[in-house]
Design a protein around this motif. Sequence first.
Motif, PDB file in Angstrom:
ATOM      1  N   PRO A 258       0.828  -1.218   0.000  1.00  0.00           N
ATOM      2  CA  PRO A 258       0.000   0.000   0.000  1.00  0.00           C
ATOM      3  C   PRO A 258       0.867   1.275   0.000  1.00  0.00           C
ATOM      4  O   PRO A 258       2.036   1.227   0.352  1.00  0.00           O
ATOM      5  CB  PRO A 258      -0.804  -0.121   1.305  1.00  0.00           C
TER       6      PRO A 258
ATOM      7  N   ASN B 206       0.932   3.873   1.856  1.00  0.00           N
ATOM      8  CA  ASN B 206       1.440   4.375   3.144  1.00  0.00           C
ATOM      9  C   ASN B 206       2.369   3.371   3.847  1.00  0.00           C
ATOM     10  O   ASN B 206       2.660   3.511   5.024  1.00  0.00           O
ATOM     11  CB  ASN B 206       0.276   4.750   4.068  1.00  0.00           C
ATOM     12  N   PHE B 207       2.794   2.351   3.108  1.00  0.00           N
ATOM     13  CA  PHE B 207       3.611   1.283   3.705  1.00  0.00           C
ATOM     14  C   PHE B 207       4.890   1.849   4.332  1.00  0.00           C
ATOM     15  O   PHE B 207       5.185   1.607   5.514  1.00  0.00           O
ATOM     16  CB  PHE B 207       3.958   0.231   2.644  1.00  0.00           C
ATOM     17  N   GLU B 208       5.618   2.625   3.545  1.00  0.00           N
ATOM     18  CA  GLU B 208       6.905   3.150   4.027  1.00  0.00           C
ATOM     19  C   GLU B 208       6.698   4.151   5.167  1.00  0.00           C
ATOM     20  O   GLU B 208       7.461   4.164   6.132  1.00  0.00           O
ATOM     21  CB  GLU B 208       7.659   3.821   2.886  1.00  0.00           C
TER      22      GLU B 208
ATOM     23  N   ASN C 197       4.233   4.241   7.325  1.00  0.00           N
ATOM     24  CA  ASN C 197       3.901   3.476   8.550  1.00  0.00           C
ATOM     25  C   ASN C 197       5.131   2.804   9.149  1.00  0.00           C
ATOM     26  O   ASN C 197       5.316   2.794  10.364  1.00  0.00           O
ATOM     27  CB  ASN C 197       2.847   2.408   8.245  1.00  0.00           C
ATOM     28  N   LEU C 198       5.941   2.263   8.264  1.00  0.00           N
ATOM     29  CA  LEU C 198       7.151   1.557   8.712  1.00  0.00           C
ATOM     30  C   LEU C 198       8.103   2.522   9.425  1.00  0.00           C
ATOM     31  O   LEU C 198       8.582   2.233  10.533  1.00  0.00           O
ATOM     32  CB  LEU C 198       7.838   0.912   7.511  1.00  0.00           C
ATOM     33  N   MET C 199       8.353   3.669   8.794  1.00  0.00           N
ATOM     34  CA  MET C 199       9.291   4.634   9.392  1.00  0.00           C
ATOM     35  C   MET C 199       8.727   5.212  10.694  1.00  0.00           C
ATOM     36  O   MET C 199       9.483   5.470  11.631  1.00  0.00           O
ATOM     37  CB  MET C 199       9.624   5.754   8.393  1.00  0.00           C
TER      38      MET C 199
ATOM     39  N   ARG D 218       6.816   3.558  12.771  1.00  0.00           N
ATOM     40  CA  ARG D 218       7.034   2.509  13.770  1.00  0.00           C
ATOM     41  C   ARG D 218       8.471   2.521  14.257  1.00  0.00           C
ATOM     42  O   ARG D 218       8.740   2.367  15.450  1.00  0.00           O
ATOM     43  CB  ARG D 218       6.734   1.130  13.155  1.00  0.00           C
ATOM     44  N   ILE D 219       9.381   2.718  13.329  1.00  0.00           N
ATOM     45  CA  ILE D 219      10.804   2.714  13.711  1.00  0.00           C
ATOM     46  C   ILE D 219      11.115   3.935  14.579  1.00  0.00           C
ATOM     47  O   ILE D 219      11.803   3.819  15.602  1.00  0.00           O
ATOM     48  CB  ILE D 219      11.699   2.664  12.445  1.00  0.00           C
TER      49      ILE D 219
ATOM     50  N   ASN E  58       8.205   1.328  17.988  1.00  0.00           N
ATOM     51  CA  ASN E  58       7.044   0.454  18.168  1.00  0.00           C
ATOM     52  C   ASN E  58       7.329  -0.895  17.490  1.00  0.00           C
ATOM     53  O   ASN E  58       6.849  -1.184  16.408  1.00  0.00           O
ATOM     54  CB  ASN E  58       5.812   1.149  17.568  1.00  0.00           C
ATOM     55  N   PHE E  59       8.149  -1.704  18.173  1.00  0.00           N
ATOM     56  CA  PHE E  59       8.618  -2.954  17.543  1.00  0.00           C
ATOM     57  C   PHE E  59       7.878  -4.174  18.090  1.00  0.00           C
ATOM     58  O   PHE E  59       8.499  -5.193  18.377  1.00  0.00           O
ATOM     59  CB  PHE E  59      10.117  -3.150  17.792  1.00  0.00           C
TER      60      PHE E  59
ATOM     61  N   VAL F 290      14.195  -1.114   1.508  1.00  0.00           N
ATOM     62  CA  VAL F 290      12.754  -1.303   1.750  1.00  0.00           C
ATOM     63  C   VAL F 290      11.980  -1.048   0.460  1.00  0.00           C
ATOM     64  O   VAL F 290      11.100  -1.844   0.080  1.00  0.00           O
ATOM     65  CB  VAL F 290      12.266  -0.373   2.896  1.00  0.00           C
TER      66      VAL F 290
ATOM     67  N   THR G  82       0.360  -7.387   4.549  1.00  0.00           N
ATOM     68  CA  THR G  82       0.999  -6.086   4.813  1.00  0.00           C
ATOM     69  C   THR G  82       1.693  -6.102   6.176  1.00  0.00           C
ATOM     70  O   THR G  82       2.829  -5.630   6.299  1.00  0.00           O
ATOM     71  CB  THR G  82      -0.066  -4.957   4.782  1.00  0.00           C
TER      72      THR G  82
ATOM     73  N   GLN H  78       5.666  -5.694   6.896  1.00  0.00           N
ATOM     74  CA  GLN H  78       6.122  -4.643   7.835  1.00  0.00           C
ATOM     75  C   GLN H  78       7.017  -5.265   8.910  1.00  0.00           C
ATOM     76  O   GLN H  78       8.079  -4.728   9.223  1.00  0.00           O
ATOM     77  CB  GLN H  78       4.903  -3.996   8.517  1.00  0.00           C
TER      78      GLN H  78
ATOM     79  N   ILE I  43      10.916  -4.592   9.904  1.00  0.00           N
ATOM     80  CA  ILE I  43      11.310  -4.237  11.275  1.00  0.00           C
ATOM     81  C   ILE I  43      12.392  -5.211  11.759  1.00  0.00           C
ATOM     82  O   ILE I  43      13.386  -4.803  12.368  1.00  0.00           O
ATOM     83  CB  ILE I  43      10.088  -4.296  12.234  1.00  0.00           C
TER      84      ILE I  43
ATOM     85  N   TYR J 110      15.547  -4.346  10.222  1.00  0.00           N
ATOM     86  CA  TYR J 110      16.108  -3.145  10.867  1.00  0.00           C
ATOM     87  C   TYR J 110      16.789  -3.505  12.199  1.00  0.00           C
ATOM     88  O   TYR J 110      17.890  -3.046  12.481  1.00  0.00           O
ATOM     89  CB  TYR J 110      14.979  -2.128  11.090  1.00  0.00           C
ATOM     90  N   LEU J 111      16.115  -4.333  12.969  1.00  0.00           N
ATOM     91  CA  LEU J 111      16.637  -4.663  14.300  1.00  0.00           C
ATOM     92  C   LEU J 111      17.810  -5.648  14.258  1.00  0.00           C
ATOM     93  O   LEU J 111      18.689  -5.594  15.109  1.00  0.00           O
ATOM     94  CB  LEU J 111      15.521  -5.262  15.167  1.00  0.00           C
TER      95      LEU J 111
END
Lengths: 231, 194
Positions: free
Chosen positions: A28, A30-32, A34-36, A38-39, A43-44, B30, B52, B56, B60, B63-64
């Motif tokens: 989607p 807004n994928f990137e 949302n991901l950034m 969270r980072i 919020n992991f 990404v 999705t 995601q 993550i 990244y971690l």
Amino acid sequence: MNKIYNDNDNKHSSLLKDLKNLPKINAPDNFEFNLMTRIENKNFNLPEEVQPKFNLFKFLAPSAVVVTAVLLFFIFYPRGEQLNSVQTNKQQPLVSQSIADNTPTANTQFVEKVSPKKENPAVNQKQITTEDFQDQALRDQARADNRPMPLQRNPNSVSVDRYISGDNFTRSDLTRGNIVNSGDQPLEGNGFLFKQRMSQQTLKRYREVVDSLKKAQLRLDSLKKASKIPQ
Amino acid sequence: MNKPLTEHSDEELIKEFQDSNTLGAYEILVKRYKDPLMNFVYRFVGDRDVCTDVVQDTMIKFYLNKDSYRSFAKFSTWIYTIAGNLAKNELKRRRRRSILSLNNDDDEKTPQIEDKSFLAPDRAADSEIKNEMIQKALLKVKPVYREVVVLRDIQDLSYEEISEITGLAIGTVKSRINRGRAQLQKLLKSIYRE
């Protein structure tokens, strides 16, 4: 081998063509974002790993092994113990007989052992050590005279091999008993003989025999002296 | 002269991200992998929202755990492995949920393939419906076969890459692909008449 797989490719050619032409699914918009987000917010909260299913058989297998081992131990171990005690009982009369026949000091020691004195442990311990020395002296003398080894006073001493080789004086009483008994309990057996309480009557009779023997010995000595006197 | 990050290979970008913690390198990776991974996970799991979330989570995790990547492996196989594992976990979780659920909804079950007898021939030929049927059939194939079929026939990866991703021997990968295809063909026999 590759030919087989190529044939397989040909066999499913139309299916493969359709699979390749399946519409591509895109992420989607807004994928990137949302991901950034969270980072940045750290919020992991990743999903937890799925634990393997509970399997009753796998769960019970180790405990079943332990139970079987314990059962086997209880089935076989006492049998071995009984066998040992049976063997000890069988050997006893023969060994005691041979010692009684060959050892002149054995009878006197046997008489001494019939009436054990009850003393406090400290005194007893001390006495045992002096007894050990006495035993050693007796044994040294016997060795020098080329006589059979005397029976040791210690009631727990049962190591036949050590008696034969004559090097058991360094061991403690308890460990001596445990050589054959293979347990923590001191052995009930009196070395080669089992403990028996002797009646006063028998004891008196033995004393009379010993006294008469001593008297006879004295008489014999006096006769010898008399015969040696020149006439 | 330093070339821009967008021209770097995947392995160079991950190295840059590992060494300097450059977020730009991470973002480019990404961008490059979000769509292929979405496609792979969707064909494997069959639910767009779940797919999705899984992708995601993959990003993550990447990244971690960037330092767990080793340069001797291809970055693509590494990220596909992460995504595949998360997708498998998701499937297990769904299966467990459906087993434990007392109020078992029919909608939560794997979708059934439509019976061709209820479709007119012209509709069956329609590519959209056909794609839908293929996707449904794909979800009925065993996950162990489905994964390799998706990687080979939809994602177009080589046998060696699939072997690295799944941790299986190449021979095993090939045989699983064949079995998966055979199952799929059987499920779709109404479309693919031999």
